[in-house]
Design a protein around this motif. Structure first.
Motif, PDB file in Angstrom:
ATOM      1  N   PHE A  29      -6.164 -38.677 -29.051  1.00 20.22           N
ATOM      2  CA  PHE A  29      -5.088 -38.774 -30.030  1.00 20.22           C
ATOM      3  C   PHE A  29      -4.926 -40.192 -30.583  1.00 20.22           C
ATOM      4  N   ILE A  30      -5.651 -41.128 -30.024  1.00 15.94           N
ATOM      5  CA  ILE A  30      -5.615 -42.516 -30.502  1.00 15.94           C
ATOM      6  C   ILE A  30      -6.876 -42.705 -31.344  1.00 15.94           C
ATOM      7  N   PHE A  31      -6.747 -42.471 -32.613  1.00 19.62           N
ATOM      8  CA  PHE A  31      -7.901 -42.420 -33.503  1.00 19.62           C
ATOM      9  C   PHE A  31      -8.593 -43.775 -33.601  1.00 19.62           C
ATOM     10  N   GLN A  32      -9.893 -43.761 -33.410  1.00 21.51           N
ATOM     11  CA  GLN A  32     -10.673 -44.997 -33.400  1.00 21.51           C
ATOM     12  C   GLN A  32     -10.644 -45.702 -34.749  1.00 21.51           C
ATOM     13  N   SER A  33     -10.559 -44.959 -35.825  1.00 19.53           N
ATOM     14  CA  SER A  33     -10.545 -45.583 -37.148  1.00 19.53           C
ATOM     15  C   SER A  33      -9.209 -46.256 -37.460  1.00 19.53           C
ATOM     16  N   ASN A  34      -8.134 -45.845 -36.782  1.00 22.18           N
ATOM     17  CA  ASN A  34      -6.814 -46.413 -37.038  1.00 22.18           C
ATOM     18  C   ASN A  34      -6.358 -47.428 -36.001  1.00 22.18           C
ATOM     19  N   PHE A  35      -6.934 -47.401 -34.811  1.00 17.56           N
ATOM     20  CA  PHE A  35      -6.492 -48.274 -33.727  1.00 17.56           C
ATOM     21  C   PHE A  35      -7.683 -49.074 -33.189  1.00 17.56           C
ATOM     22  N   LYS A  36      -8.301 -49.827 -34.082  1.00 20.39           N
ATOM     23  CA  LYS A  36      -9.540 -50.536 -33.748  1.00 20.39           C
ATOM     24  C   LYS A  36      -9.346 -51.542 -32.624  1.00 20.39           C
ATOM     25  N   GLN A  37      -8.240 -52.291 -32.643  1.00 13.77           N
ATOM     26  CA  GLN A  37      -8.023 -53.284 -31.589  1.00 13.77           C
ATOM     27  C   GLN A  37      -7.819 -52.618 -30.237  1.00 13.77           C
ATOM     28  N   PHE A  38      -7.126 -51.499 -30.204  1.00 13.46           N
ATOM     29  CA  PHE A  38      -6.956 -50.760 -28.952  1.00 13.46           C
ATOM     30  C   PHE A  38      -8.317 -50.405 -28.372  1.00 13.46           C
ATOM     31  N   TRP A  39      -9.195 -49.851 -29.206  1.00 10.33           N
ATOM     32  CA  TRP A  39     -10.504 -49.414 -28.720  1.00 10.33           C
ATOM     33  C   TRP A  39     -11.379 -50.600 -28.320  1.00 10.33           C
ATOM     34  N   ARG A  40     -11.233 -51.737 -29.004  1.00 10.31           N
ATOM     35  CA  ARG A  40     -11.969 -52.946 -28.575  1.00 10.31           C
ATOM     36  C   ARG A  40     -11.474 -53.385 -27.198  1.00 10.31           C
ATOM     37  N   ASP A  41     -10.159 -53.341 -27.006  1.00 11.20           N
ATOM     38  CA  ASP A  41      -9.589 -53.717 -25.698  1.00 11.20           C
ATOM     39  C   ASP A  41     -10.042 -52.753 -24.602  1.00 11.20           C
ATOM     40  N   MET A  42     -10.053 -51.468 -24.903  1.00  7.61           N
ATOM     41  CA  MET A  42     -10.511 -50.485 -23.915  1.00  7.61           C
ATOM     42  C   MET A  42     -11.978 -50.720 -23.573  1.00  7.61           C
ATOM     43  N   GLN A  43     -12.796 -50.987 -24.588  1.00  6.47           N
ATOM     44  CA  GLN A  43     -14.211 -51.226 -24.337  1.00  6.47           C
ATOM     45  C   GLN A  43     -14.419 -52.481 -23.500  1.00  6.47           C
ATOM     46  N   ASN A  44     -13.610 -53.491 -23.736  1.00  6.96           N
ATOM     47  CA  ASN A  44     -13.674 -54.709 -22.935  1.00  6.96           C
ATOM     48  C   ASN A  44     -13.358 -54.413 -21.467  1.00  6.96           C
ATOM     49  N   LEU A  45     -12.356 -53.587 -21.222  1.00  8.67           N
ATOM     50  CA  LEU A  45     -12.009 -53.206 -19.849  1.00  8.67           C
ATOM     51  C   LEU A  45     -13.128 -52.387 -19.207  1.00  8.67           C
ATOM     52  N   VAL A  46     -13.750 -51.514 -19.991  1.00 14.68           N
ATOM     53  CA  VAL A  46     -14.894 -50.734 -19.488  1.00 14.68           C
ATOM     54  C   VAL A  46     -16.037 -51.683 -19.131  1.00 14.68           C
TER      55      VAL A  46
END
Length: 161
Positions: free
Chosen positions: A15-32
């Motif tokens: 529900f957290i769309f990658q195209s709209n929440f780019k910084q969130f997904w960058r932060d998640m990828q950093n944690l991964v």
């Protein structure tokens, strides 16, 4: 601290769309990438079943799961022994849903808890603690394993948007 994600917490990321929440997904990828977000192979199996039902929906999650398949760890002997310990408690035998077991379905819950115990990590689940329940938070409390939901995870990691 590392976090062991339950199926429901990963599933809700759709529900957290990658195209709209780019910084969130960058932060998640950093944690991964820093191995702060992990899970168990059984969660991957449950997610594969869940997202296979929606062939065209949730493509972003299918891609993310496949890109990050290394977070889904194969249970170790130590984890398997801890799963046996969980299931040896009479009050927690209900964690194995009979229907799932008889149908050969996956049951990730005890493996999530065992991975968190062995790695001294925090479980992230959307399940809630309930009296006389076999929910993940109840079992975590019994074994003194930290447990939170996705919002708590975001607070702990100071993820604010």
């Amino acid at each position: 601290m590392s976090y062991v994600f339950d199926t429901n917490s990963i599933s809700n990321l759709r529900f957290i769309f990658q195209s709209n929440f780019k910084q969130f997904w960058r932060d998640m990828q950093n944690l991964v990438n820093r191995e702060k977000i992990i899970s168990t192979r059984e969660v991957k199996n449950e997610l594969d079943v869940k997202f296979d039902k929606n062939k065209h929906k949730d493509m972003q999650m299918k891609k993310w799961i496949n890109k990050n398949k290394d977070i889904f760890l194969t249970p170790t002997l130590e984890e398997t022994v801890f799963v046996q310990k969980i299931l040896s408690y009479r009050k927690f035998k209900g964690i194995l849903e009979v229907k799932k077991f008889l149908q050969g379905s996956y049951f990730a819950d005890p493996f999530i808890i065992a991975l968190a115990k062995v790695k001294n990590a925090c479980v992230v689940t959307e399940e809630e603690k309930k009296d006389f329940s076999v929910s993940i938070p109840n079992i975590c409390e019994e074994f003194r394993i930290e447990c939170t939901n996705f919002e708590g995870f975001m607070d702990k990691e100071k993820l604010e948007y």
